[in-house]
Enzyme design. Structure first.
Site, short mmCIF file in Angstrom:
data_model
loop_
_atom_site.label_atom_id
_atom_site.label_comp_id
_atom_site.label_asym_id
_atom_site.label_seq_id
_atom_site.Cartn_x
_atom_site.Cartn_y
_atom_site.Cartn_z
N ASP A 219 0.86 -1.32 0.02
CA ASP A 219 0.01 -0.04 -0.09
C ASP A 219 0.78 1.42 0.09
OD1 ASP A 219 -2.10 1.95 0.36
OD2 ASP A 219 -3.01 0.58 1.76
N HIS B 185 -0.47 4.46 0.16
CA HIS B 185 -1.32 5.77 0.43
C HIS B 185 -0.68 6.47 1.58
CE1 HIS B 185 -4.24 3.28 -1.76
NE2 HIS B 185 -4.90 4.45 -1.95
#
Length: 144
Positions: A13, A15
């Protein structure tokens, strides 16, 4: 003495916005924050938590694959000698329709607190303050 937290985004991930906001809010609330950034391995979380004697480990995931990224996470912490409160939050499952089911999944995996993507930093901070205060009382009891 300020509580110390290790914070990062697990797995593949990338983000970053959520942990940046959380880092700023935690720092403003008086926590010592070690932000590992994005695409963090389980081993990096464990190493940081052990090195900094973290009072809590906060895992973030927004791309929906946290369950696979977190398999074996608590065993990795244990192998590194880390015994601390663990939090996870974000958009943890693809197509998640019932967050309580998702919460149960991550609680069963060993996480002490599980938050959805709508959780405010203030709510997480209140929980951390309570958990860290409880942990300090337990330590005092053991060493007294």
């Amino acid at each position: 003495m300020a509580a110390t937290v290790t914070l990062g985004v697990i797995g593949s991930d990338a983000h970053v916005v959520g942990i940046t906001i959380l880092e700023q809010a935690l720092s403003a609330a008086g926590f010592e924050v070690h932000n590992l950034g994005v695409q963090t391995s389980q081993e990096e979380f464990a190493e940081s938590a052990a090195t900094h004697d973290a009072d809590a480990v906060l895992v973030s995931s927004l791309y929906g694959h946290a369950e696979q990224d977190c398999r074996g996470f608590h065993e990795t912490l244990q192998e590194a000698g880390v015994d601390t409160v663990t939090y996870i939050g974000g958009n943890l499952a693809v197509g998640q329709s019932d967050f309580e089911e998702t919460r149960r999944t991550f609680r069963d995996m060993g996480f002490d607190r599980v938050f959805d993507s709508e959780t405010s930093p203030e709510e997480a901070i209140r929980a951390l303050e309570m958990d860290c205060a409880h942990s300090e009382r337990d330590t005092e009891r053991v060493t007294a």
